[in-house]
Design an enzyme around this catalytic site. Sequence first.
Site, PDB file in Angstrom:
ATOM      1  N   SER A 255      -1.720  -5.964 -12.208  1.00 14.55           N
ATOM      2  CA  SER A 255      -2.173  -5.727 -13.684  1.00 14.55           C
ATOM      3  C   SER A 255      -3.708  -6.459 -13.932  1.00 14.55           C
ATOM      4  O   SER A 255      -4.515  -6.114 -13.385  1.00 14.55           O
ATOM      5  CB  SER A 255      -1.149  -6.050 -14.534  1.00 14.55           C
ATOM      6  OG  SER A 255      -1.202  -5.750 -15.837  1.00 14.55           O
TER       7      SER A 255
ATOM      8  N   HIS B 255      -1.509   0.420 -15.122  1.00 14.05           N
ATOM      9  CA  HIS B 255      -0.509   0.976 -15.949  1.00 14.05           C
ATOM     10  C   HIS B 255      -0.881   2.450 -16.446  1.00 14.05           C
ATOM     11  O   HIS B 255      -0.958   2.967 -17.606  1.00 14.05           O
ATOM     12  CB  HIS B 255      -0.348   0.086 -17.353  1.00 14.05           C
ATOM     13  CG  HIS B 255       0.240  -1.388 -16.804  1.00 14.05           C
ATOM     14  ND1 HIS B 255       1.330  -1.707 -16.470  1.00 14.05           N
ATOM     15  CD2 HIS B 255      -0.615  -2.424 -16.901  1.00 14.05           C
ATOM     16  CE1 HIS B 255       1.248  -2.997 -16.627  1.00 14.05           C
ATOM     17  NE2 HIS B 255       0.027  -3.752 -16.695  1.00 14.05           N
TER      18      HIS B 255
ATOM     19  N   GLU C   8       1.797   2.356 -12.372  1.00  9.51           N
ATOM     20  CA  GLU C   8       3.002   1.030 -12.185  1.00  9.51           C
ATOM     21  C   GLU C   8       3.472   1.230 -10.765  1.00  9.51           C
ATOM     22  O   GLU C   8       3.786   2.367 -10.370  1.00  9.51           O
ATOM     23  CB  GLU C   8       3.694   0.779 -13.144  1.00  9.51           C
ATOM     24  CG  GLU C   8       3.176   0.548 -14.701  1.00  9.51           C
ATOM     25  CD  GLU C   8       3.957   0.189 -15.772  1.00  9.51           C
ATOM     26  OE1 GLU C   8       5.236   0.656 -15.736  1.00  9.51           O
ATOM     27  OE2 GLU C   8       3.435   0.161 -16.973  1.00  9.51           O
TER      28      GLU C   8
END
Lengths: 272, 272
Positions: free
Chosen positions: B135, B177, B204
């Site tokens: 992330s 994401h 993800e």
Amino acid sequence: MPSPTIDGTQRGYVIPIGGAEEKLDNPEILAKFVELCGGKEAVITVIPTASQLDDTGSRYQKIFEEIGVKKTYSLPINERSDAQDPGYVKTLEKSTGIFVTGGNQLRLSTILGGTPIAKTIRQLNAQGVHYAGTSAGAAIVSQHMITGGSTGIVPTEGGVNLAPGMGLINTIVVDQHFNERNRLARLLSAVSYNPFLIGIGLDEDTAAFIDHDNVFTVVGSGAITVLDTSDIEYSSMAEARTGDALTLLNVKMHILASGARYDISNRKAYVS
Amino acid sequence: MPSPTIDGTQRGYVIPIGGAEEKLDNPEILAKFVELCGGKEAVITVIPTASQLDDTGSRYQKIFEEIGVKKTYSLPINERSDAQDPGYVKTLEKSTGIFVTGGNQLRLSTILGGTPIAKTIRQLNAQGVHYAGTSAGAAIVSQHMITGGSTGIVPTEGGVNLAPGMGLINTIVVDQHFNERNRLARLLSAVSYNPFLIGIGLDEDTAAFIDHDNVFTVVGSGAITVLDTSDIEYSSMAEARTGDALTLLNVKMHILASGARYDISNRKAYVS
């Protein structure tokens, strides 16, 4: 397949609209459709079959009248027997423009499919009558029509549901509310099934004005996303299990804002 | 620019992960990272700076220990002065693998940027130490790092916010994401600013294992979307007003599921 054109006539415009087109302040898309159909002399017939609201037809009649059209009709076709009505066919034949509203595209295909009304729409368009449809009325333009699917970006096997549409133009598959509802994944899934299809993703308040040469111009406040998989080098579609993310190599994508053009037959985008 | 490699050594892997990687049942991505770093003999240092939770570092230490790593560290770097600490630099230098957690990528750039810790990460990676980040820890890999932007499909002028990242690989801009948060629009906006950039959109639980030749392999349950605008024929970016939908002609897109590969230097996708 589209109805064959008759010598000396050009096919009318086919105008899929991505839904939620501006209707009051500056109805650019609807006004341009009216202009093509003859302006004040236009005769516009509304087909509100996709909608289950009673006033959808009369509402659009009023909108077209406010734009300046003197003659408008609405055909209250709610079941298959209505779509056999010779009176409705006769009314339709007076039109210079046909407008198909939004709602549920499966109502359009199940109620109109194989009826005299559907046949007449196709024949009139081949003879030069213009067709515009918003949302469900845009989807039904496709030969292979999207009826549902998964949202997001990444396509999956089983990520789109197709049903036979009206096929006014048989090489495109049209999706609507495209940016607003994040529908890239389902349109990519559709064009991955068979790369002869070109994916046309219409944002709301955005239309493709497709002329008789299969060249369209973008009109409206959003964009049209074109997906061309004809140069694809690899697709895992045939091997993937339902729900698996797909591998697709070399998808060509164009994002087309107002004024940009696309030649469907030659798979080529332009800005001038 | 990445630190230059020293003769006879290969750059370590750079492994951006799209967030929410599997940590318990079958932690495929983390286990593959550990394997590269030496398996049981790996020395993994966790940098939890992006996170504001106290236990992020110790939590990842535990996960790596459960995978079998005997030596793990976590550096509690919470402000710029921490990132000057010579003791932390010494610990970092013992690592065979560096893992940067998720959180806020602006914490990474504002706290680590221009410090001995950032310099050491870059040098160690150039000398063969592997870097994985999830992330925010993936975003910071980019030279031009995405910090925010609009969701959806259609790019807009002003539709993405960029800040300087760590630049372990300077030709890619990484987003995370990607499918889950519908981030095509912002990544397309980013690569439209300057087509030398390649957009890497990570779903993800999906990672790009980028080797020293800048070829990556996809690992994980989702897909990686690659956007290549180097063959773009037209972009309205320079003329568009903020918020306007853009026209972009001829964007090349690849959707890469597990096992597929992409050569960043040669802009070429493979499936074998």
